[in-house]
Design a protein around this motif. Structure first.
Motif: not given
Length: 617
Positions: A424, A418, A422, A504, A501, A506
């Protein structure tokens, strides 16, 4: 462990093979608390067991006019009273601690499992069942765990009373020693039927809870189509079924309770009658008769715990079965957690490509890749798979894992997977709280919330939140979001979720239709924002909007589960009829023509390749 120490740093790995095994595992995890409860229960019930004999000794002292002995008996009664009072208070304290600790452990396990499975959980188990397990079921499981130690202490007191009477008054003690096991075992034939009725009640109650949960979740849709009365009628029927099952179950338990009162009463009458005969014959002292009478009367209290443990198990077993069913779910069909941890490979090196063997999709590292699927369901399953969650409807032998930098995602530790990827989905959830709390999620720290909000075009959302905020709130980050963002429009909720999102940051970000609820002008600006903010990072967007597709570095067309074409949006639009049919929403006839053209082009390419091979040969 004390209640103040909850929650557990690690609730452990449960034995979820069956409901009874799960209950045993919970009990083993609280041996210290069970031992404390048992010790205080022995103090309490030991006092209860000793009370009849002290009373009998007191009566004998009065009959024999022995004042010294009477004073000693009085001191003994005072000591027994202290033991009963203190033992009862501490037994209640430790039993409630065991109850709360067991319930908290189960809730922690459920929360961890929910976080592990994510959206895959509600595809395998109904949302209402998860709610039922995490609310009512945890209480019933805790009830059985805490009732075990009290039952053991009560059983000890019953045995102690019977054995004591055999030594104190053998002639009448034999009657009690024979009668008490009969009392304890008299309800056993009724327990299977009572358990079955309790199971039926719990099953119907669980279905009613699922129906209520699903109805509440879809209340807005129901109101839109005028379906409230239909579902209300279905819930009424489900409630009546629960009521009837509860009445049938209660009747059986009422019969068991009646037997628990009737038979001890009959034993008490028998002891008094037979004891009176023995006293008149001179074979039994008055004090011994009083002790026997008091012992039988006192045993009514601990014998109730035999009924309680039966009820607790009958109600907790189906609850434990449901909890075990949820806790036994795994992210994949990999080995058990302990074995799996020893087999987990290291994390992939940063900058690796994302590859899906099932479709042939390749998302190069550091590039903005758009994926076009004609089937929305296929796009949703692909998004889940890219996040390391293989589809549940695919046999385990046929499941393939997505690779990131050559490492299978579903073999990585969940936290590692994770942190790297990520996903969504189409309907992201906004929890209630301030906007600042919404962005308090694990992130790399490289992207500030303000930059993410700007890229997601959330300016009007911030203004709306600030206008609805109470007086004194000047920073929109301190404005509160209502439950699931219900005060916002669908497009505003979607943009806030997208900003979260993006913040974050990622290594790989997968977005499933991130702009489906916004207008075209806003969508174009969002596409530019995503491309700018995610520059140098791997981004995969599943969409069919030309505005998003035109900003992508690479576009992949997936048809019938496999990659059909790859290129830029403009290249595919002019060179791939099937791609053009999906993106421009052509009619069925036009799509059939596009498929025919695609087949002709593939045959032409194949013929050209064969010609080149022949010429080179």
């Amino acid at each position: 462990m004390q209640i103040s120490d909850l929650p557990y740093p690690d609730p452990g790995v449960p034995d979820a093979r069956s409901g009874p095994r799960f209950l045993v595992w919970l009990g083993r995890g609280q041996l210290g608390g069970q031992a404390k409860s048992l010790c205080w229960g022995l103090v309490h019930f030991g006092g209860v067991a000793g009370l009849p004999y002290a009373v009998g000794l007191g009566v004998e002292a009065v009959v024999q006019r022995d004042g010294t002995r009477l004073m000693l008996v009085g001191a003994l009664l005072a000591l027994i009273g202290v033991a009963i009072s203190v033992g009862d208070a501490m037994l209640h304290r430790t039993a409630v601690t065991n109850w709360i600790t067991a319930a908290a452990r189960v809730q922690q396990l459920l929360a961890r499992k929910t976080a592990e499975l994510g959206s895959a959980l509600t595809r395998r188990v109904a949302a209402g069942e998860v709610v039922a397990v995490s609310t009512g079921d945890v209480e019933k499981i805790g009830w059985f765990v805490e009732a075990v130690s009290r039952f053991l202490a009560a059983a000890f007191s019953v045995v102690a009373i019977c054995v004591g009477l055999l030594f104190f008054a053998p002639s009448i003690g034999v009657v009690v020693a024979i009668g008490v096991p009969v009392l304890a075992l008299s309800v056993l034939p009724l327990l299977p039927r009572a358990t079955r009725r309790a199971d039926v009640q719990r099953e119907k109650a669980g279905k009613a809870t699922e129906l209520a949960s699903d109805t509440v979740a879809g209340l807005r849709v129901l109101r839109g189509i005028g379906g409230e009365e239909l579902f209300l009628g279905r819930y009424r029927e489900a409630s009546q079924e629960v009521r009837k099952a509860a009445v049938r179950s209660a009747r059986m338990w009422a019969l068991i309770s009646a037997i628990q009162v009737l038979l001890p009463g009959a034993l008490l009458i028998t002891v008094v009658w037979y004891g009176s005969v023995l006293v008149l014959d001179g074979r039994l002292e008055v004090g011994e008769l009083v002790a026997a009478f008091s012992a039988v009367a006192t045993m009514l209290y601990p014998l109730r715990h035999f009924e309680e443990i039966a009820m607790a198990y009958s109600f907790s077993r189906p609850s434990a079965v449901r909890a075990a069913r949820v806790l036994s779910l795994t992210r994949t069909d990999a080995p058990e957690p302990e074995a799996a941890r020893s087999q987990i490979p290291g994390a992939p090196a940063p900058g690796g490509d994302l590859y899906d063997p099932a479709t042939g999709l390749l998302a190069p590292a550091g590039r903005f890749t758009a994926v076009v699927c004609g089937d929305p369901d296929l796009a949703g399953r692909l998004a889940e798979r890219l996040g390391g969650h293989p589809a549940d409807d695919v046999p385990a032998a046929d499941r393939v894992s997505v690779l990131l930098g050559g490492v299978a995602l579903d073999e990585l530790a969940l936290d590692t997977a994770r942190a790297l990827v990520l996903v969504q989905d189409k309907d992201p959830v906004l929890l209630s709280g301030t906007l600042r709390e919404l962005f308090a999620v694990p992130a790399s720290g490289a992207v500030e919330p303000g930059a993410a909000l700007t890229a997601a075009q959330c300016g009007d959302v911030l203004d709306a939140l600030l206008q609805s905020a109470p007086d004194g709130v000047e920073d929109p980050m301190d404005a509160r979001i209502t439950e699931r963002g219900r005060s916002l429009s669908g497009g505003q909720r979607q943009r806030l979720a997208l900003a979260r999102s993006l913040a974050t940051d990622p290594e790989v970000l997968v977005l499933d239709e991130p702009t489906s609820a916004v207008d075209s002008h806003t969508e174009a600006r969002i596409a530019d924002g995503i491309a700018a903010l995610r520059a140098g990072r791997t981004t995969v967007v599943l969409a069919s909007s030309p505005l998003l597709l035109d900003r992508a570095d690479r576009v992949v067309l997936i048809h019938e589960g496999r990659v059909a074409a790859t290129g830029t949006h403009r290249e595919l639009l002019h060179g791939e009829p099937l791609y053009r049919a999906v993106v421009t929403r052509e009619t069925d006839e036009e799509q059939r023509a596009a498929r025919t053209e695609l087949t002709r082009l593939e045959e032409a390419r194949l013929e050209k390749a064969l010609t080149e091979i022949e010429e080179s040969a």
